[in-house]
Structures are given as C-alpha cells and as structure tokens.
Design a protein around this motif. Structure first.
Motif, PDB file in Angstrom:
ATOM      1  N   PRO A 118       0.792  -1.240   0.000  1.00 22.14           N
ATOM      2  CA  PRO A 118       0.000   0.000   0.000  1.00 22.14           C
ATOM      3  C   PRO A 118       0.818   1.281   0.000  1.00 22.14           C
ATOM      4  O   PRO A 118       0.375   2.302  -0.541  1.00 22.14           O
ATOM      5  CB  PRO A 118      -0.832  -0.126   1.290  1.00 22.14           C
ATOM      6  CG  PRO A 118      -0.049  -1.060   2.162  1.00 22.14           C
ATOM      7  CD  PRO A 118       0.614  -2.021   1.232  1.00 22.14           C
ATOM      8  N   LEU A 119       1.998   1.244   0.594  1.00 20.76           N
ATOM      9  CA  LEU A 119       2.795   2.471   0.702  1.00 20.76           C
ATOM     10  C   LEU A 119       3.362   2.933  -0.640  1.00 20.76           C
ATOM     11  O   LEU A 119       3.612   4.126  -0.831  1.00 20.76           O
ATOM     12  CB  LEU A 119       3.935   2.266   1.711  1.00 20.76           C
ATOM     13  CG  LEU A 119       3.501   1.967   3.158  1.00 20.76           C
ATOM     14  CD1 LEU A 119       4.721   1.764   4.043  1.00 20.76           C
ATOM     15  CD2 LEU A 119       2.629   3.101   3.706  1.00 20.76           C
ATOM     16  N   ILE A 120       3.584   1.999  -1.546  1.00 27.42           N
ATOM     17  CA  ILE A 120       4.142   2.371  -2.855  1.00 27.42           C
ATOM     18  C   ILE A 120       3.138   2.111  -3.983  1.00 27.42           C
ATOM     19  O   ILE A 120       3.510   2.051  -5.151  1.00 27.42           O
ATOM     20  CB  ILE A 120       5.464   1.617  -3.123  1.00 27.42           C
ATOM     21  CG1 ILE A 120       5.254   0.096  -3.007  1.00 27.42           C
ATOM     22  CG2 ILE A 120       6.549   2.091  -2.185  1.00 27.42           C
ATOM     23  CD1 ILE A 120       6.481  -0.721  -3.412  1.00 27.42           C
ATOM     24  N   TYR A 121       1.865   1.937  -3.595  1.00 28.30           N
ATOM     25  CA  TYR A 121       0.825   1.616  -4.583  1.00 28.30           C
ATOM     26  C   TYR A 121       0.730   2.675  -5.674  1.00 28.30           C
ATOM     27  O   TYR A 121       0.751   2.368  -6.874  1.00 28.30           O
ATOM     28  CB  TYR A 121      -0.522   1.461  -3.861  1.00 28.30           C
ATOM     29  CG  TYR A 121      -1.713   1.317  -4.780  1.00 28.30           C
ATOM     30  CD1 TYR A 121      -1.827   0.232  -5.644  1.00 28.30           C
ATOM     31  CD2 TYR A 121      -2.737   2.259  -4.779  1.00 28.30           C
ATOM     32  CE1 TYR A 121      -2.923   0.083  -6.485  1.00 28.30           C
ATOM     33  CE2 TYR A 121      -3.836   2.122  -5.605  1.00 28.30           C
ATOM     34  CZ  TYR A 121      -3.927   1.042  -6.458  1.00 28.30           C
ATOM     35  OH  TYR A 121      -5.011   0.914  -7.288  1.00 28.30           O
ATOM     36  N   ARG A 122       0.625   3.936  -5.283  1.00 28.71           N
ATOM     37  CA  ARG A 122       0.468   5.021  -6.259  1.00 28.71           C
ATOM     38  C   ARG A 122       1.701   5.151  -7.147  1.00 28.71           C
ATOM     39  O   ARG A 122       1.602   5.497  -8.323  1.00 28.71           O
ATOM     40  CB  ARG A 122       0.215   6.349  -5.528  1.00 28.71           C
ATOM     41  CG  ARG A 122      -1.143   6.432  -4.860  1.00 28.71           C
ATOM     42  CD  ARG A 122      -2.217   6.710  -5.874  1.00 28.71           C
ATOM     43  NE  ARG A 122      -3.525   6.884  -5.265  1.00 28.71           N
ATOM     44  CZ  ARG A 122      -4.612   7.225  -5.926  1.00 28.71           C
ATOM     45  NH1 ARG A 122      -4.546   7.448  -7.225  1.00 28.71           N
ATOM     46  NH2 ARG A 122      -5.767   7.361  -5.312  1.00 28.71           N
TER      47      ARG A 122
END
Length: 321
Positions: free
Chosen positions: A129-133
């Motif tokens: 989730p932390l590097i999803y974007r």
C-alpha cells in the motif's frame, strides 16, 4: 464463402430461442429489458467514475474500462437477438456472422486480460500500500489497458482469418442464437483440425496466462489479509476484492468452457454463451455498485448534485416568469 459443391453461401440460418410467437414476444420484452439495464449500468459506471474525484484511482480506472468492454460485448449479441425475435426468418449474412464472431472473441479476450490486470492492481494495493500510487502510475495503467485490447484483438484476428478460408456444407443451419466460432466449425466441410488447435491454444493461453496472474495475486492477497490482526482491517481489505472475484467467477466459469470444450452439446453451449455474452455484462455493474461503498456514495452524490441543479434551473425559470 464457398459451399462443398462450389456454389456460394450468403447467409446462415439461426435456430433462435423459440418457435412459439407468444414466447418470442415475452423473450423480446425480457431481452430488451436486459439490454437497456446493461446499457444504463455500463454507461453509468464510467460517468460516475469520471465525474467524482474520489474515484480517480487505478482500481476505478480499470473498472470504467471493464464497463465499456461489457457494453461492447452485450451490443455485439443482444441487438441481433432482438431483431431475430421480431423476424419470420432468422438468418444472418456471412459477413455479419464473421464480424460478430470477431468482436465476441476480441471483447471476450480483452475482458479476460483486464480481469487479470485488476487482480494485479488489488495485489499491489493490499500487499504494497505504501508504494501503490508509485507503482500503478497513469502511464502503466494506460499501457496495461491498451495491452489488454491489443492481445484480445490480435487473438480474434488470427482465429477469424483462419476461419474465413473454411468451406461450408449445404446444411448451414446454426443451432444457436448468435454466431460463435465453435458453431461455425460444426458446419464446415473443410478440415477444421488446425482451426480447432489454434482456437484451443489461444483460449488456453488466455485462460492460463490470466488465471495464473489472478491465482498468484489472490494467493498473496489472502496471505496478507490473514496477517492483519484487526477484524475490521481484514473485512475492509477483502471487501475491495469480493466484487472482482464474483466478476471473475461469472466470466471464466462460462466463456472458457465454451471455447475450451467446443464439443459440448448445443444446449450447454447455449447456456454458457448466454451467460458470458448476456448475463455477465448485466451483472458486473450491479455487483460493483451494490457491493462497493465508494461507488454507492459517489452515485448518491451525483444524483444529489443533479437534483440540486435541476431545482436551481426550475427556480430560475419561475423567477423569469
């Protein structure tokens, strides 16, 4: 298109859904209702996603394209069904038949690819989730969608070019409500072993390639969800995947059985074909809108905004009077 005796075939005869005029009227009303609901649902979904800024994320970007594919898939088959239900002679020209086969194959292949892309998107969102974007950038998302369309159309083009060279017998009655590639093979006088092999290979490649991605993605997703200590966190994580799993089950459960098992009885082929070309495009927007809180909230906001604008316009008209 040549016949076995070198005469020319210009059309195929479809057996349709029923020979009873009263039942045909009921079926016409039923399929018209299904098509209108399918159009409304699959056109409403991209509109809601486009208008509401809260839905400008990769997951909803892919969902808007899935809705467009479902709209195309339904539009390839259902209008011809409606036309045939109103006709005395149920037939389709050779050119229209091959065009229908091409677009059913192309949109079906594209949807398979896109469903696997959506599974990978859920994997990245839940497991990283932390590097999803950062991973799911606009460029990558756009490239994945174009690749899905390209693979679907390339697969359809290869199969339809091979089928175009087939010769057909005098008995050109197709026991189906629309043109399907396996049904064409059963009418041919030519050797269709190569066509069967190519169709099954392309279906297997699509099935295995996309299903492997989906299986891998959900294996990692389930592992990650089980490691979440909070019950609420688990429920929230799984809720973002449930709609996609239902869509995958509906589509894969019928489409690939129809093409991987072309020797199915006509009744089973009819059921599977009806499910993925008519039922699935209707069900997908319903599943995503009913099971997704963000979609429901966005739809509510859009309707409230539309109602407010309508009230303002009405008040202005009253003031001008």
């Amino acid at each position: 298109m040549a016949l076995g005796n070198n005469s020319i075939i210009t059309e195929f005869i479809l057996l349709g859904l029923s020979a009873d005029p009263h039942i045909e009227v009921l079926l016409f009303v039923l399929f018209l209702g299904i098509y209108l609901m399918t159009m409304m649902g699959n056109l409403m979904m991209p509109l809601v996603i486009k208008v509401d800024s809260h839905l400008h994320s990769p997951m909803y970007f892919f969902l808007s394209h899935l809705s467009f594919i479902d709209f195309c898939l339904s539009s390839v088959t259902v209008p011809k069904i409606l036309e045939n239900l109103l006709s005395q002679r149920i037939s389709i020209s050779v050119e229209c038949c091959f065009t229908q086969v091409f677009f059913v194959f192309a949109t079906g292949g594209t949807e398979a690819c896109l469903l696997s892309v959506m599974a990978c998107d859920r994997y990245v969102a839940i497991c990283h989730p932390l590097i999803y974007r950062k991973i799911m950038s606009k460029q990558l998302c756009g490239g994945l969608v174009w690749a899905s369309w390209g693979l679907g159309f390339l697969d359809a083009l290869i199969n339809i070019l091979l089928a175009w060279n087939l010769d057909f017998c005098k008995a050109h009655v197709m026991p189906h409500f629309s043109c399907e590639l396996p049904s064409l093979f059963s009418l041919s006088c030519s050797d269709v072993s190569t066509n069967f092999a190519v169709m099954i290979c392309s279906a297997i490649l699509h099935a295995l390639g996309t299903l492997v991605l989906i299986f891998f993605s959900y294996a990692r997703i389930i592992s990650t969800i089980l490691s979440i200590s909070s019950t609420i966190g688990r429920s929230k994580a799984f809720s973002t995947c449930s709609s996609h799993l239902i869509a995958v089950s509906f589509f894969y459960g019928s489409a690939f059985l129809c093409y991987l098992m072309p020797t199915l009885s006509s009744s089973l082929e009819f059921v599977f074909s009806m499910q993925y070309s008519v039922v699935t495009p209707l069900v997908n927007p319903l599943v995503y809108s009913l099971k997704n809180k963000e979609i429901k909230a966005a739809l509510k906001r859009m309707l409230q905004k539309g109602f407010t604008i309508a009230q303002i316009a009405e008040n202005r008209q009253r003031m001008n009077r």
